[in-house]
Design a protein around this motif. Structure first.
Motif, PDB file in Angstrom:
ATOM      1  N   GLU A 153      42.667 -25.445 -78.775  1.00 27.17           N
ATOM      2  CA  GLU A 153      41.458 -26.091 -78.278  1.00 27.17           C
ATOM      3  C   GLU A 153      41.480 -26.142 -76.759  1.00 27.17           C
ATOM      4  N   VAL A 154      40.327 -25.832 -76.161  1.00 28.47           N
ATOM      5  CA  VAL A 154      40.196 -25.844 -74.703  1.00 28.47           C
ATOM      6  C   VAL A 154      38.935 -26.633 -74.354  1.00 28.47           C
ATOM      7  N   PRO A 155      39.062 -27.944 -74.118  1.00 29.34           N
ATOM      8  CA  PRO A 155      37.885 -28.726 -73.751  1.00 29.34           C
ATOM      9  C   PRO A 155      37.497 -28.472 -72.294  1.00 29.34           C
ATOM     10  N   VAL A 156      36.212 -28.154 -72.078  1.00 30.76           N
ATOM     11  CA  VAL A 156      35.692 -27.919 -70.731  1.00 30.76           C
ATOM     12  C   VAL A 156      34.302 -28.557 -70.654  1.00 30.76           C
ATOM     13  N   ASP A 157      34.124 -29.442 -69.727  1.00 27.12           N
ATOM     14  CA  ASP A 157      32.815 -30.074 -69.491  1.00 27.12           C
ATOM     15  C   ASP A 157      32.188 -30.630 -70.773  1.00 27.12           C
ATOM     16  N   GLY A 158      32.986 -31.288 -71.598  1.00 29.23           N
ATOM     17  CA  GLY A 158      32.472 -31.922 -72.801  1.00 29.23           C
ATOM     18  C   GLY A 158      32.221 -30.983 -73.968  1.00 29.23           C
ATOM     19  N   LYS A 159      32.580 -29.710 -73.830  1.00 26.45           N
ATOM     20  CA  LYS A 159      32.414 -28.733 -74.908  1.00 26.45           C
ATOM     21  C   LYS A 159      33.776 -28.198 -75.301  1.00 26.45           C
ATOM     22  N   MET A 160      33.882 -27.687 -76.525  1.00 22.60           N
ATOM     23  CA  MET A 160      35.157 -27.182 -77.015  1.00 22.60           C
ATOM     24  C   MET A 160      35.117 -25.664 -77.156  1.00 22.60           C
ATOM     25  N   TYR A 161      36.054 -25.018 -76.482  1.00 24.23           N
ATOM     26  CA  TYR A 161      36.249 -23.575 -76.561  1.00 24.23           C
ATOM     27  C   TYR A 161      37.602 -23.341 -77.199  1.00 24.23           C
ATOM     28  N   TYR A 162      37.897 -22.082 -77.556  1.00 25.73           N
ATOM     29  CA  TYR A 162      39.144 -21.774 -78.236  1.00 25.73           C
ATOM     30  C   TYR A 162      39.755 -20.501 -77.674  1.00 25.73           C
ATOM     31  N   GLY A 163      41.088 -20.530 -77.521  1.00 21.65           N
ATOM     32  CA  GLY A 163      41.827 -19.375 -77.040  1.00 21.65           C
ATOM     33  C   GLY A 163      43.083 -19.180 -77.854  1.00 21.65           C
ATOM     34  N   CYS A 164      43.627 -17.973 -77.802  1.00 19.95           N
ATOM     35  CA  CYS A 164      44.792 -17.656 -78.641  1.00 19.95           C
ATOM     36  C   CYS A 164      46.126 -17.883 -77.944  1.00 19.95           C
ATOM     37  N   CYS A 165      46.126 -18.009 -76.609  1.00 18.81           N
ATOM     38  CA  CYS A 165      47.382 -18.149 -75.880  1.00 18.81           C
ATOM     39  C   CYS A 165      47.139 -18.906 -74.574  1.00 18.81           C
ATOM     40  N   GLU A 166      48.197 -19.199 -73.868  1.00 18.59           N
ATOM     41  CA  GLU A 166      48.073 -19.947 -72.617  1.00 18.59           C
ATOM     42  C   GLU A 166      47.263 -19.184 -71.566  1.00 18.59           C
ATOM     43  N   MET A 167      47.356 -17.852 -71.552  1.00 26.45           N
ATOM     44  CA  MET A 167      46.551 -17.076 -70.621  1.00 26.45           C
ATOM     45  C   MET A 167      45.058 -17.285 -70.909  1.00 26.45           C
ATOM     46  N   CYS A 168      44.690 -17.273 -72.176  1.00 29.98           N
ATOM     47  CA  CYS A 168      43.295 -17.483 -72.556  1.00 29.98           C
ATOM     48  C   CYS A 168      42.848 -18.908 -72.236  1.00 29.98           C
ATOM     49  N   VAL A 169      43.722 -19.873 -72.449  1.00 26.40           N
ATOM     50  CA  VAL A 169      43.413 -21.263 -72.105  1.00 26.40           C
ATOM     51  C   VAL A 169      43.098 -21.358 -70.615  1.00 26.40           C
ATOM     52  N   GLY A 170      43.935 -20.748 -69.790  1.00 27.55           N
ATOM     53  CA  GLY A 170      43.717 -20.762 -68.348  1.00 27.55           C
ATOM     54  C   GLY A 170      42.412 -20.102 -67.970  1.00 27.55           C
ATOM     55  N   ARG A 171      42.127 -18.983 -68.583  1.00 26.21           N
ATOM     56  CA  ARG A 171      40.896 -18.256 -68.247  1.00 26.21           C
ATOM     57  C   ARG A 171      39.661 -19.050 -68.645  1.00 26.21           C
ATOM     58  N   LEU A 172      39.687 -19.665 -69.833  1.00 26.48           N
ATOM     59  CA  LEU A 172      38.545 -20.464 -70.268  1.00 26.48           C
ATOM     60  C   LEU A 172      38.324 -21.650 -69.330  1.00 26.48           C
ATOM     61  N   ASN A 173      39.394 -22.228 -68.834  1.00 22.53           N
ATOM     62  CA  ASN A 173      39.282 -23.347 -67.894  1.00 22.53           C
ATOM     63  C   ASN A 173      38.759 -22.915 -66.530  1.00 22.53           C
ATOM     64  N   GLU A 174      39.179 -21.756 -66.064  1.00 23.84           N
ATOM     65  CA  GLU A 174      38.923 -21.347 -64.678  1.00 23.84           C
ATOM     66  C   GLU A 174      37.748 -20.396 -64.489  1.00 23.84           C
ATOM     67  N   ASP A 175      37.393 -19.628 -65.522  1.00 23.38           N
ATOM     68  CA  ASP A 175      36.380 -18.586 -65.378  1.00 23.38           C
ATOM     69  C   ASP A 175      35.178 -18.900 -66.268  1.00 23.38           C
ATOM     70  N   ALA A 176      34.120 -19.410 -65.664  1.00 19.59           N
ATOM     71  CA  ALA A 176      32.925 -19.794 -66.430  1.00 19.59           C
ATOM     72  C   ALA A 176      32.348 -18.627 -67.222  1.00 19.59           C
ATOM     73  N   SER A 177      32.467 -17.412 -66.721  1.00 18.98           N
ATOM     74  CA  SER A 177      31.901 -16.258 -67.434  1.00 18.98           C
ATOM     75  C   SER A 177      32.612 -16.011 -68.765  1.00 18.98           C
ATOM     76  N   SER A 178      33.875 -16.437 -68.900  1.00 16.08           N
ATOM     77  CA  SER A 178      34.590 -16.250 -70.165  1.00 16.08           C
ATOM     78  C   SER A 178      34.048 -17.180 -71.251  1.00 16.08           C
ATOM     79  N   ARG A 179      33.279 -18.179 -70.854  1.00 15.69           N
ATOM     80  CA  ARG A 179      32.696 -19.128 -71.806  1.00 15.69           C
ATOM     81  C   ARG A 179      31.279 -18.741 -72.227  1.00 15.69           C
ATOM     82  N   MET A 180      30.789 -17.626 -71.704  1.00 14.51           N
ATOM     83  CA  MET A 180      29.423 -17.193 -71.980  1.00 14.51           C
ATOM     84  C   MET A 180      29.413 -15.817 -72.645  1.00 14.51           C
ATOM     85  N   ALA A 181      28.356 -15.550 -73.398  1.00 14.66           N
ATOM     86  CA  ALA A 181      28.180 -14.247 -74.058  1.00 14.66           C
ATOM     87  C   ALA A 181      26.682 -13.912 -74.036  1.00 14.66           C
ATOM     88  N   THR A 182      26.368 -12.713 -74.468  1.00 14.89           N
ATOM     89  CA  THR A 182      24.974 -12.286 -74.572  1.00 14.89           C
ATOM     90  C   THR A 182      24.604 -12.135 -76.039  1.00 14.89           C
TER      91      THR A 182
END
Length: 136
Positions: free
Chosen positions: A68-97
């Motif tokens: 679980e990766v909570p960011v700004d009141g929303k919950m995202y998910y990653g498979c490893c610590e690298m993904c956790v870091g990216r979800l926290n630091e890179d807003a584009s990783s939290r968005m899709a088309t």
């Protein structure tokens, strides 16, 4: 003799790595998955999947609960610590088309569907967008 043991160790490590790697490649996203809710479900291409079974950085159905990766009141998910870091630091990783509407979608709010046999997922703005996409 020492060099022979070293070479044998390297060869054995390579064999184990190859076998493990092949085992991971052979896994399909259609296997049974036990989730936190203690039920078993079969997820296949075209199925809606729970967010917590998806690595939102790799955009892949992982078949088990993710970190679980909570960011700004929303919950995202990653498979490893690298993904956790990216979800926290890179807003584009939290968005899709959304493949249907072309709209930007927040992965924490998306309707997620397995898109292919390799476990790739697509993020839709809604179930309705997914249903319309299937009709195209």
């Amino acid at each position: 003799m020492r060099n022979l043991k070293l070479i044998a160790g390297i060869v054995l490590t390579g064999i184990l790595f190859t076998a493990c790697n092949q085992s991971v490649k052979d896994q399909k996203p259609t296997t049974e998955v036990a989730t936190e809710q203690n039920y078993v479900a079969n997820y296949q291409v075209g199925d809606h999947v729970p967010r917590d079974l998806v690595c939102m950085v790799n955009n892949a159905y992982m078949g088990k609960n993710q970190i679980e990766v909570p960011v700004d009141g929303k919950m995202y998910y990653g498979c490893c610590e690298m993904c956790v870091g990216r979800l926290n630091e890179d807003a584009s990783s939290r968005m899709a088309t959304d493949p249907y509407s072309g709209e930007e979608v927040d992965k924490a709010e998306a309707f997620i569907v397995i898109a292919n046999e390799n476990g790739k997922v697509d993020y839709f703005k809604s179930r309705e967008n997914f249903e319309a996409y299937k009709e195209m």
